[in-house]
Design an enzyme around this catalytic site. Structure first.
Site, PDB file in Angstrom:
ATOM      1  CG  ASP A  43      -4.499   5.107   1.049  1.00 29.04           C
ATOM      2  OD1 ASP A  43      -6.189   4.225   1.551  1.00 29.04           O
ATOM      3  OD2 ASP A  43      -4.118   6.202   2.069  1.00 29.04           O
ATOM      4  CG  ASP A  64      -2.352  -0.426   0.881  1.00 27.20           C
ATOM      5  OD1 ASP A  64      -2.880   1.407   0.838  1.00 27.20           O
ATOM      6  OD2 ASP A  64      -3.236  -0.308   1.576  1.00 27.20           O
ATOM      7  CG  HIS A  70      -8.288  -2.446   4.784  1.00 27.93           C
ATOM      8  ND1 HIS A  70      -8.472  -2.126   3.232  1.00 27.93           N
ATOM      9  CD2 HIS A  70      -8.786  -1.069   4.514  1.00 27.93           C
ATOM     10  CE1 HIS A  70      -8.547  -1.706   3.182  1.00 27.93           C
ATOM     11  NE2 HIS A  70      -7.899  -0.437   3.775  1.00 27.93           N
ATOM     12  CG  ASP A  71     -11.025   0.736   3.867  1.00 29.92           C
ATOM     13  OD1 ASP A  71     -10.858   0.742   4.816  1.00 29.92           O
ATOM     14  OD2 ASP A  71     -10.563   1.306   3.205  1.00 29.92           O
ATOM     15  CD  GLU A 112      -9.717   3.690  -0.529  1.00 32.69           C
ATOM     16  OE1 GLU A 112     -10.156   3.341  -0.166  1.00 32.69           O
ATOM     17  OE2 GLU A 112      -8.057   5.028  -0.621  1.00 32.69           O
TER      18      GLU A 112
HETATM   19  C1  GLC Z   1      -8.463   4.411   2.358  1.00 27.65           C
HETATM   20  C2  GLC Z   1      -7.958   3.024   3.125  1.00 27.65           C
HETATM   21  C3  GLC Z   1      -8.738   3.295   4.792  1.00 27.65           C
HETATM   22  C4  GLC Z   1      -7.784   4.503   5.428  1.00 27.65           C
HETATM   23  C5  GLC Z   1      -7.788   5.542   4.559  1.00 27.65           C
HETATM   24  C6  GLC Z   1      -7.162   6.731   5.079  1.00 27.65           C
HETATM   25  O1  GLC Z   1      -9.765   5.225   2.304  1.00 27.65           O
HETATM   26  O2  GLC Z   1      -8.523   1.577   2.817  1.00 27.65           O
HETATM   27  O3  GLC Z   1      -8.264   2.111   5.195  1.00 27.65           O
HETATM   28  O4  GLC Z   1      -8.902   4.452   6.843  1.00 27.65           O
HETATM   29  O5  GLC Z   1      -7.603   5.609   3.175  1.00 27.65           O
HETATM   30  O6  GLC Z   1      -5.443   6.286   4.564  1.00 27.65           O
END
Ligand code: GLC
Ligand code: CA
Length: 556
Positions: A200, A98, A325-326, A257
């Site tokens: 991310d 990541d 994971h979210d 993302e």
């Molecule tokens: C992304 C990640 C998440 C995290 C956020 C802040 O959305 O997937 O888990 O809390 O970024 O880094």
């Protein structure tokens, strides 16, 4: 020059904290991942996306990085990482860590310097702002984790911006020195031989000028602030510079993302000639529940998926996923995690896995792990959940309301330890796990799934094999069929002379389905019910029944 190897790959996401604990301290670690590589290889996946492993005080489980160049102590050492990299490559697999560059931890040395004085050379590494003349917050933007995006800092009597938790101050991408430092770090990791990144929260690096208040028709205390920082004009300048100076020079895979991005404004991000990422995680297909009864809105789903599928045909590439994971567990939200757990998990797998793109499987999805219900907020860990709970209950919502919300939507649903076996603590650790194991592990675990030929695991394995055997399932054109059906999602994959039909009943009820004129079923390749000899065009589908056919296409 890029070889685009990732088009043929199947990816698997590892949340290291919850994957496997090798030393009994209750926390998953890098050596734990190494111990499970043979399991992953045998399963058939090619690329491992591993959530953040960098030094971090763990306010947001590693998404708050205090040192980009060091491994989190709980996860191991840089030597362990080098070993992991080697062991992954020895098995012919790849690994993409990541990359978190929208923000750092407030314990990163840049931030500690930055907050120390308005004159610090690091001051502009972050986004500082005075309050309004009346002493109130700089604006009405809401953080993703509840409350304001601004945190007051007494030392210099200004506010800093954090769109996630207050321990995750946003970096100031307007500052060229910050960007230089980030690119240097990215190249340092690429030079180590990693195979790319999941990038991310990258849609949020550009904030709109002047940080104005956002429209607030409902007169709320704070307003959802994507309009201030998600995919805002000017972000392309940053993204193209990032690509030019880093990943473009390596044969790697990147998946951005892209929260808050729509097909209309983000398609060019994945343009195969001029784009910034090889693929992105976009979220338009999630959360499409009907307002009246909460059931899945299949029309909306068809529209969302098909827009990306057909829109990128020949122009770009999709990342396919249902879980991460979210997100809560897919079998609990989309499927039926009670009496049709296995069947519905297989149906969901069939639905997304055979579209055009690189499929991602989140750890535990392959065995149909479910959501979890803890009674007390103290049993939860995610700072996103805990902050939101505190904020909302402080503003009048009841404990019951909030727990109901968390059971359904909470990110911790997918962060319970991986269920390896029916041993104590699901075989995840010999110690006390950092976060509660889902009590259903005696029934739902890897050992059971690997030994049971009818398991969700074996079904995924077949999907992976099918995709490897049939280029049509990788490169073939996607074509939506049965556009009006109230509960079946069906599509074709067409490649040269070949044609395949994927037919999935997405609801808990039986239904009739007719494969359109001109298509004849030739061969049933896969189904989640025991079926033989079901080659007619008219079919009666059981709840969550999925079938994959090779078809003859007379209209071709
Ligand atoms: C992304 C990640 C998440 C995290 C956020 C802040 O959305 O997937 O888990 O809390 O970024 O880094
Ligand atoms: Ca450990």
């Amino acid at each position: 020059m890029k070889s685009r190897w990732w088009k043929e790959a199947v990816a698997y996401q590892i949340y290291p904290r919850s994957f496997y604990d090798s030393n009994g301290d209750g926390i998953g670690d890098l050596k734990g991942i190494i111990e499970k590589l043979d399991y992953l290889k045998e399963f058939g996946v090619d690329v491992l996306w591993v959530n953040p492993i960098y030094q971090s005080p763990n306010d947001d489980n590693g998404y708050d990085i205090s040192d980009f160049y060091a491994i989190m102590d709980e996860f191991g050492t840089m030597d362990d990482f080098e070993n992991l990299l080697k062991e992954v490559h020895n098995r012919g697999m790849k690994i993409i860590p990541d990359l978190v560059v929208n923000h750092t931890s407030d314990e990163h040395e840049w931030f500690m310097e930055s907050r120390s004085s308005k004159d610090s050379p690091y001051r502009d590494y972050y986004i500082w702002h005075p309050g309004k003349p009346d002493g109130s917050l700089p604006n009405n933007w809401e953080s993703f984790f509840g409350g304001s995006v601004w945190q007051y800092d007494e030392q210099t009597e200004e506010y800093y911006m954090h769109i996630f938790s207050k321990k995750q101050p946003d970096l100031n991408w307007e500052n060229a020195e910050v960007r230089d430092k980030l690119y240097e770090m990215v190249n340092w990791w690429l030079d180590k031989g990693i195979d790319g990144f999941r990038v991310d929260a990258i849609t949020h690096i550009k904030k709109i000028d002047g940080f104005p208040d956002l429209p607030n028709p409902q007169n709320r205390k704070f307003v959802q602030s994507n309009a201030g920082h998600a995919n805002q004009p000017g972000i392309d300048v940053f993204l193209s510079e990032f690509v030019e100076r880093t990943v473009k020079n390596y044969d790697v895979m990147t998946v951005g993302e892209a929260g808050g991005a729509t097909f209309e404004n983000a398609r060019h991000w994945v343009d195969q000639d001029k784009g910034y990422f090889d693929m992105i995680f976009q979220f338009e297909h999630l959360g499409l529940w009907k307002a009246d009864d909460g059931s899945l809105d299949i029309d909306a789903l068809r529209t969302a998926m098909s827009k990306w599928q057909t829109g990128l045909e020949g122009k770009g590439w999709n990342a396919l996923f249902l879980e991460n994971h979210d997100q809560p567990r897919s079998v609990s939200t989309w499927g039926n995690d009670k009496d049709l757990r296995k069947t519905s998990a297989k149906a969901l797998a069939t639905f997304y896995f055979l579209m055009q793109g690189t499929p991602f499987i989140y750890q535990g999805q392959e065995i149909g792990m479910t959501n979890v219900r803890f009674d007390s907020i103290d049993e939860y860990s995610d700072s996103g959940i805990v902050n939101l709970y505190e904020y909302e209950t402080g503003n009048g919502r009841t404990h019951e309301e909030m727990m109901k919300y968390i059971w359904k939507n909470g990110r911790d649903n997918s962060r319970t330890p991986m269920q390896w076996s029916s041993e104590p603590q699901a075989g995840f650790t010999t110690g006390t796990p950092w976060f509660g194991v889902n009590p259903n592990y005696p029934d739902i675990n890897v050992e059971e799934s690997v030994n049971n030929p009818d398991s969700i695991y074996h079904y995924y394995k077949k999907l992976i094999e099918l995709r490897k055997d049939l280029p049509a399932l990788i490169y073939g054109k996607y074509e939506l069929i049965a556009k009006e059906h109230s509960q079946v999602y069906a599509y074709l994959r067409k490649y040269k002379e070949e044609c395949y039909a994927v037919i999935v009943n997405l609801l808990d009820e039986e239904t009739d389905f007719y494969l359109q004129d001109g298509l004849t079923c030739e061969n049933l390749l896969l189904s989640n019910y025991s079926r033989e000899d079901v080659l007619g065009s008219a079919m009666h589908l059981q709840p969550f029944e999925a079938r994959v056919y090779k078809v003859m296409n007379q209209s071709n």
